[in-house]
Design a protein around this motif. Structure first.
Motif, PDB file in Angstrom:
ATOM      1  N   ALA A 162       2.205  -1.447  -5.726  1.00  0.00           N
ATOM      2  CA  ALA A 162       3.391  -1.976  -6.421  1.00  0.00           C
ATOM      3  C   ALA A 162       2.981  -2.253  -7.866  1.00  0.00           C
ATOM      4  O   ALA A 162       2.174  -3.143  -8.106  1.00  0.00           O
ATOM      5  N   ARG A 176       5.064   2.289  -5.054  1.00  0.00           N
ATOM      6  CA  ARG A 176       6.252   1.721  -4.400  1.00  0.00           C
ATOM      7  C   ARG A 176       7.193   1.098  -5.423  1.00  0.00           C
ATOM      8  O   ARG A 176       6.730   0.378  -6.315  1.00  0.00           O
ATOM      9  N   ASP A 177       8.473   1.353  -5.241  1.00  0.00           N
ATOM     10  CA  ASP A 177       9.448   0.742  -6.131  1.00  0.00           C
ATOM     11  C   ASP A 177       9.498  -0.754  -5.797  1.00  0.00           C
ATOM     12  O   ASP A 177       9.563  -1.131  -4.642  1.00  0.00           O
ATOM     13  N   PHE A 178       9.464  -1.554  -6.825  1.00  0.00           N
ATOM     14  CA  PHE A 178       9.181  -2.970  -6.642  1.00  0.00           C
ATOM     15  C   PHE A 178      10.182  -3.790  -7.446  1.00  0.00           C
ATOM     16  O   PHE A 178      10.183  -3.763  -8.674  1.00  0.00           O
ATOM     17  N   ALA A 179      11.035  -4.519  -6.744  1.00  0.00           N
ATOM     18  CA  ALA A 179      12.132  -5.225  -7.416  1.00  0.00           C
ATOM     19  C   ALA A 179      11.654  -6.335  -8.352  1.00  0.00           C
ATOM     20  O   ALA A 179      12.348  -6.710  -9.276  1.00  0.00           O
ATOM     21  N   LYS A 211       9.150  -6.326 -10.430  1.00  0.00           N
ATOM     22  CA  LYS A 211       8.141  -5.816 -11.368  1.00  0.00           C
ATOM     23  C   LYS A 211       8.115  -6.519 -12.715  1.00  0.00           C
ATOM     24  O   LYS A 211       7.117  -6.489 -13.400  1.00  0.00           O
ATOM     25  N   ASP A 238       7.140  -6.700   0.864  1.00  0.00           N
ATOM     26  CA  ASP A 238       8.427  -6.185   1.353  1.00  0.00           C
ATOM     27  C   ASP A 238       8.661  -4.751   0.905  1.00  0.00           C
ATOM     28  O   ASP A 238       9.339  -3.985   1.589  1.00  0.00           O
ATOM     29  N   ALA A 239       8.114  -4.424  -0.268  1.00  0.00           N
ATOM     30  CA  ALA A 239       8.291  -3.060  -0.786  1.00  0.00           C
ATOM     31  C   ALA A 239       7.336  -2.077  -0.096  1.00  0.00           C
ATOM     32  O   ALA A 239       7.304  -0.900  -0.446  1.00  0.00           O
TER      33      ALA A 239
END
Lengths: 188, 326
Positions: B149, B186-189, B191, B220-221
């Motif tokens: 992440a 991983r796309d990470f909210a 960030k 979670d990601a």
């Protein structure tokens, strides 16, 4: 939030002072709340950042300068980035902190002490001496054991330098401090 | 990339608690054939504490270093630490925008700063100047099983007017650099959510709560590692992870690597040279999982062959059933 009597303690000069020093126009804020919605610290603030802006518009100098919020703001720039009126809100918070410091009204004494200890280290050595700052802060603040649990971890991983790195031009750095202090004195 | 030469300003924390960032940064820049020189006798940039005192004063502390860069005849400075970078970018922005501000700053300095230096984060240099192709060309090793992440923290890209780099709300430069190095990103909210910055010592509980959120969101990601580009983020997430676990009742054990350490691993550099031993949460598993790109290819081929020999049970073909009467 406390009830504030807006009619009896408006300080118009204060609005002017903040506007001039920050180069921002606080009256542009229309209380959309974007800054507060994004602020990671809002749960720790006594006044959310949008309320600080509103208090500023209504010249509530004492309430603002005595607030914890202006010291708990870490300048993460979320408010500035998201303001639809393009107000540099973080810069206003910074300016408010500077004025509070100047007027000797600091609600979060430990935060100011930490910053001052950092700057003392810089003035003395030219660069930052991390161990020195932590020890000096712990002694001065009376929180003698702050972060003492991290000591062994940091040491066993060799992440620490035990002696300050003194640069050759530390007198030149100290001179910046001195010239600035002279300038402040002249204005007083 | 062009044969440019940069000034390299490591900053105080890279001499101390973030020495692994410095080591891995220098190693990776060397691999990428970037020429860089340290300005002689640089001083602290002033960081957050200086701008709580006065803006001219803060800019002067930063500008002393930019003037040193001018002195050695260079015009771009690489600053791995976002706090130093922001101090430089803000000084530059203020001084170019206003002549009177520039004069006030220069009054505090021994030698005036002429505003001829552009500051870039190491991430910006890799993304814009070196380029993703050059980053991927050096890759010799893979890190299978690693899911990263990328965590940008707050001021790397903000405020946009000053930072002038990447997207302030959804930055992608680190994602793309790591992808170029063949890493699973991983796309990470979270960030760009702040980790609590410099309040670690003074407001520990606050920082623990904020980092708890960042760590939880990374898990979670689907990540098993977080990549950072800031010494303070690294410190709050890695060194304080134990504190987070004890205050928040969590059980995190997630390695926090500088993005340069991850790239260095994919370039086959030794873990020691990348300062992997300095991480508090062990990255041993990541290091052990490292294989060469050829090995990975072989492994994938064998897996494909095994799959081909043992075809999975074909799912029973669903024949078109006549529609049941309603």
């Amino acid at each position: 939030m406390d009830v504030i009597n807006l009619s009896c303690n408006v300080d118009w000069n204060f609005i002017e002072e903040v506007a001039k020093e920050s180069g921002q126009n606080p009256s542009l804020c229309y209380q959309c709340g974007n800054c507060t919605a994004g602020c990671p610290y809002t749960q720790y603030f006594d006044y959310p950042v949008s309320q600080v802006m509103r208090l500023l518009q209504s010249g509530q100098k004492d309430t603002i300068l005595n607030s914890k919020s202006i010291w708990l703001c870490a300048t993460c720039e979320t408010c500035t980035t998201r303001c639809p009126c393009e107000i540099d809100v973080a810069h206003i918070m910074d300016t408010l902190r500077i004025i509070a410091r100047r007027e000797n009204r600091v609600s979060e004494k430990d935060i100011k002490l930490f910053y001052d200890t950092f700057l003392d280290s810089m003035k003395q050595f030219g660069r930052i001496y991390e161990v020195g700052i932590l020890l000096a802060y712990n002694l001065k603040s009376g929180h003698f054991l702050a972060d003492s649990d991290l000591g062994p971890k940091v040491m066993s991983h060799g992440k620490i330098h035990f002696f300050p790195k003194k640069i050759k031009g530390r007198d030149k750095v100290a001179k910046i401090f001195e010239r600035f202090q002279d300038k402040v004195k002249k204005h007083d | 990339m062009t044969e440019r030469e940069y000034a390299y300003y490591s900053g105080c924390s890279l001499e101390g608690t973030a020495s692994e960032y410095d080591a891995s940064m220098r190693a990776v820049l060397k691999e990428l054939d970037v020429n860089f020189r340290e300005p002689d006798d640089w001083s602290c940039c002033g960081s957050t504490p200086a701008h709580t005192v006065n803006h001219v004063f803060a800019a002067a502390l930063a500008a002393r270093n930019l003037a040193l860069v001018e002195k050695i005849g260079l015009n771009t400075i690489i600053t791995p630490c976002p706090s130093c970078m922001m101090a430089f970018k803000k000084a530059q922005h203020g001084m170019t925008k206003s002549e009177s501000f520039k004069n006030e700053v220069n009054e505090l300095l021994d030698e005036p700063y002429e505003c001829g230096v552009e500051s870039k984060s190491a991430l910006q240099v890799m993304y814009e100047d070196i380029g993703l192709d050059a980053v991927s060309q050096r890759v010799t090793h893979a890190l299978p099983g690693l899911k990263v992440a990328p965590y940008y923290g707050c001021i790397l890209n903000r405020p946009p007017e000053v930072a002038q780099f990447d997207d302030p709300e959804n930055p992608i430069s680190m994602d793309k650099i790591l992808l170029s190095a063949g890493v699973d990103v991983r796309d990470f909210a979270f960030k760009i959510e702040c980790c609590g910055a410099a309040f670690g010592v003074v407001k520990r509980e606050m920082v623990n709560q904020l980092t708890y959120k960042v760590l939880s969101m990374a898990l979670d990601a689907g990540a098993n590692c977080i990549a950072v580009a800031c010494p303070l983020c690294q410190q709050n997430l890695d060194l304080r992870q134990g504190q987070v676990n004890s205050t928040m009742g969590s059980n995190f054990n997630i390695p926090i690597l500088y993005f340069t350490q991850i790239i260095g691993l994919t370039y086959g550099l030794s873990p020691k040279a990348l300062g992997m031993d300095k991480l508090i949460v062990s990255a041993e598993q990541i290091i052990r999982s490292r294989i060469t790109v050829e090995e990975l290819k072989k492994r994938e081929e064998t897996e494909a062959q095994v799959k081909a020999k043992k075809p999975e049970k074909k799912p029973v073909k669903e024949e078109a059933k006549p529609e049941e009467n309603e």
